[in-house]
Write an enzyme that holds these catalytic residues in place. Structure first.
Site, short mmCIF file in Angstrom:
data_model
loop_
_atom_site.label_atom_id
_atom_site.label_comp_id
_atom_site.label_asym_id
_atom_site.label_seq_id
_atom_site.Cartn_x
_atom_site.Cartn_y
_atom_site.Cartn_z
NE ARG A 48 -2.05 1.97 3.54
CZ ARG A 48 -2.62 2.34 4.68
NH1 ARG A 48 -3.85 1.93 4.97
NH2 ARG A 48 -1.96 3.11 5.55
CE1 TYR A 61 -4.56 5.48 5.61
CE2 TYR A 61 -4.84 5.87 7.97
CZ TYR A 61 -4.57 5.00 6.92
OH TYR A 61 -4.34 3.70 7.17
CG ASP A 115 -7.19 3.54 3.51
OD1 ASP A 115 -7.00 2.99 4.62
OD2 ASP A 115 -8.30 4.00 3.16
CG HIS A 171 -8.60 6.84 6.15
ND1 HIS A 171 -9.11 7.50 7.23
CD2 HIS A 171 -8.10 5.69 6.63
CE1 HIS A 171 -8.92 6.80 8.33
NE2 HIS A 171 -8.31 5.69 7.99
CD GLU A 180 -8.46 0.41 3.05
OE1 GLU A 180 -7.38 0.01 2.60
OE2 GLU A 180 -8.69 0.51 4.26
CD GLU A 198 -10.21 0.71 7.81
OE1 GLU A 198 -9.45 0.22 6.97
OE2 GLU A 198 -9.87 1.60 8.60
NE ARG A 243 -9.57 -2.46 4.29
CZ ARG A 243 -8.45 -2.73 4.95
NH1 ARG A 243 -7.83 -3.87 4.74
NH2 ARG A 243 -7.97 -1.88 5.81
CD GLU A 299 -4.53 -2.66 6.92
OE1 GLU A 299 -5.76 -2.80 6.97
OE2 GLU A 299 -3.96 -1.58 7.16
CD1 TRP A 318 -7.82 11.97 10.36
CD2 TRP A 318 -8.35 9.86 10.89
NE1 TRP A 318 -6.66 11.28 10.50
CE2 TRP A 318 -6.93 9.98 10.82
CE3 TRP A 318 -8.91 8.62 11.18
CZ2 TRP A 318 -6.07 8.90 11.05
CZ3 TRP A 318 -8.06 7.54 11.40
CH2 TRP A 318 -6.66 7.71 11.36
#
Ligand code: CS2
Ligand code: MG
Length: 402
Positions: free
Chosen positions: A147, A159, A210, A212, A236, A262, A283, A339, A402
């Site tokens: 990643r 991030y 990602d 995020h 992601e 996630e 995820r 991950e 965030w």
């Protein structure tokens, strides 16, 4: 066999972890991860006050019945705190079942579907040059999948860029650090990062990114389209996923694969995303999605729709979660990737484990159960430290994701 004790162990070997210890009257114990980054004590209290007393005296072999009791019996269903608590119980009970059977967890699930679990590492840097060097380092460590996250010109932080390159812990203060975000600066920069990566390294490695949760669906469509020449393994969390239908817009604009989940904690969070094939990887992981028992349900729904697993594995998920997840990953048919944000040596010392890394793959090992334990004496030397995840504001000061 009966459950004789349930203890919640909160420790902080470099970062906070919450571990549930379930003991039985025949001396077999099992442990489960209950860590929810920035909300650890909420889950610890839920376990102590509302779960542990109800488990004493129960048969630990009745995993499904206990799962249903804790889910349906809560009345206030779902949510990250409740489902992390249920996950910890579930993981500990599968650990006990494996130890009683003398079998590694993956054998109880149905045996290995593969020889190893492909993982991805986290190359990150303050700028493109530093990130490229980190990609080279991870490639040198044998990772097949990497990643890449880099600093954004004009933004003080973003991030995924860690202070020390190797270990990333975003929960960095008791009261949330306030970061500034600019989608415009980000969208201008990211294609340059991946153009540089593919120019230097070619297409031999799977490359991931990602986002995020920071774009709107149409912005995510624009990003995905701009990244198509670089053939990402996945983009992601391109947009907050409460609005599952929003992913229809992204799909209309790009073939860049999408990974989400996630922050999900039940199958209902992703039912539309999976059944409408709006994503390519789910995820969800052991600690936040109700344990092995519920994660198995999510993966088997995903299998019907060509969606593969890509479980979360950040530093704030303990080695207990990683160990259990690797057994799941070894077994599940529609596995995609795992991950693997390495834990610090300090954390690994508190959580001795059987899993091991080789040539870009992890293997859970052959120890009975999930193969991870906790050194309670060492854990006690690392007391809990209040910490919160950062928040994001836009340049005009309004709150963002965030
Ligand atoms: C991230 C995480 O690993 C990831 O994909 O999204 O680092 C996430 O920010 C943390 O787990 C939050 O605690
Ligand atoms: Mg993520």
């Amino acid at each position: 066999m009966k459950i004789s004790a349930c203890r919640v162990i909160v420790c902080s070997p470099g970062r906070n972890f919450v571990t549930l210890m379930i003991e039985t009257d025949e001396g077999v114990h099992g442990i489960g991860d209950a860590t929810l980054n920035g909300r650890e004590l909420s889950v610890a209290a839920y376990l102590k006050e509302h779960v542990a007393p109800a488990l004493i005296g129960r048969d630990p072999a009745r995993i499904e019945d206990i799962w249903q009791y804790l889910y349906r019996g809560a009345y206030w269903r779902r949510g990250p705190v409740t489902m992390s608590a249920i996950a910890a119980v579930d993981t500990a009970l599968w650990d006990i079942k494996g130890k009683v059977a003398g079998l590694p967890l993956y054998q109880l699930l149905g045996g290995a579907s593969r020889d190893g679990v492909m993982v991805y590492g986290h190359a990150n840097g303050n700028d493109i040059a530093q990130t490229l060097d980190e990609v080279a380092r991870y490639a040198g460590l044998g990772y097949k999948a990497i990643r890449a996250q880099s600093g954004i010109p004009g933004l003080a932080s973003t991030y995924g860029v860690s202070k020390d390159r190797m270990y990333y812990e975003p929960a960095d203060a008791a009261i949330a650090t306030e970061n500034i975000w600019s989608t415009a600066k980000y969208l201008d920069h990211v294609p340059k990062l991946f153009e540089a990566i593919r120019s230097r390294f070619g297409f031999e490695h799977h490359i991931l990114h990602d986002v995020h949760h920071r774009l709107t669906p149409i912005e995510a469509g624009r990003l995905g389209k701009s990244l198509e020449p670089y053939r990402l393994f996945w983009m992601e969390d391109p947009t907050p996923a409460e609005n599952q239908e929003g992913f229809r817009i992204i799909r209309q604009h790009t073939v860049t694969p999408i990974a989400v989940g996630e922050v999900f904690n039940t199958i209902y969070d992703c039912q539309t995303l999976i059944s409408e094939q709006l994503i390519d990887f789910i995820r969800t992981t052991v600690v936040h999605a109700g344990g092995i028992t519920h994660l198995r349900r999510i993966a088997q729904l995903a299998e019907l729709y060509h969606v593969r697993t890509g479980s979360h594995g950040a530093t704030d998920l303990s080695p207990v979660c990683m160990g259990a997840a690797l057994h799941f990953d070894l077994w599940v048919h529609n596995f995609g990737i795992q991950e693997y944000m390495r834990h610090t040596p300090e954390t690994d010392a508190v959580f001795p484990h059987a899993y091991s890394f080789k040539d870009g793959y992890l293997h859970p090992g052959e120890a009975p159960g999930h193969g991870v334990d906790i050194d309670e004496t060492l854990a006690a030397k690392h007391p809990y430290k209040s910490s919160a995840l950062p928040v994001n504001r836009l340049e005009d000061g309004s709150m963002w994701n965030w």
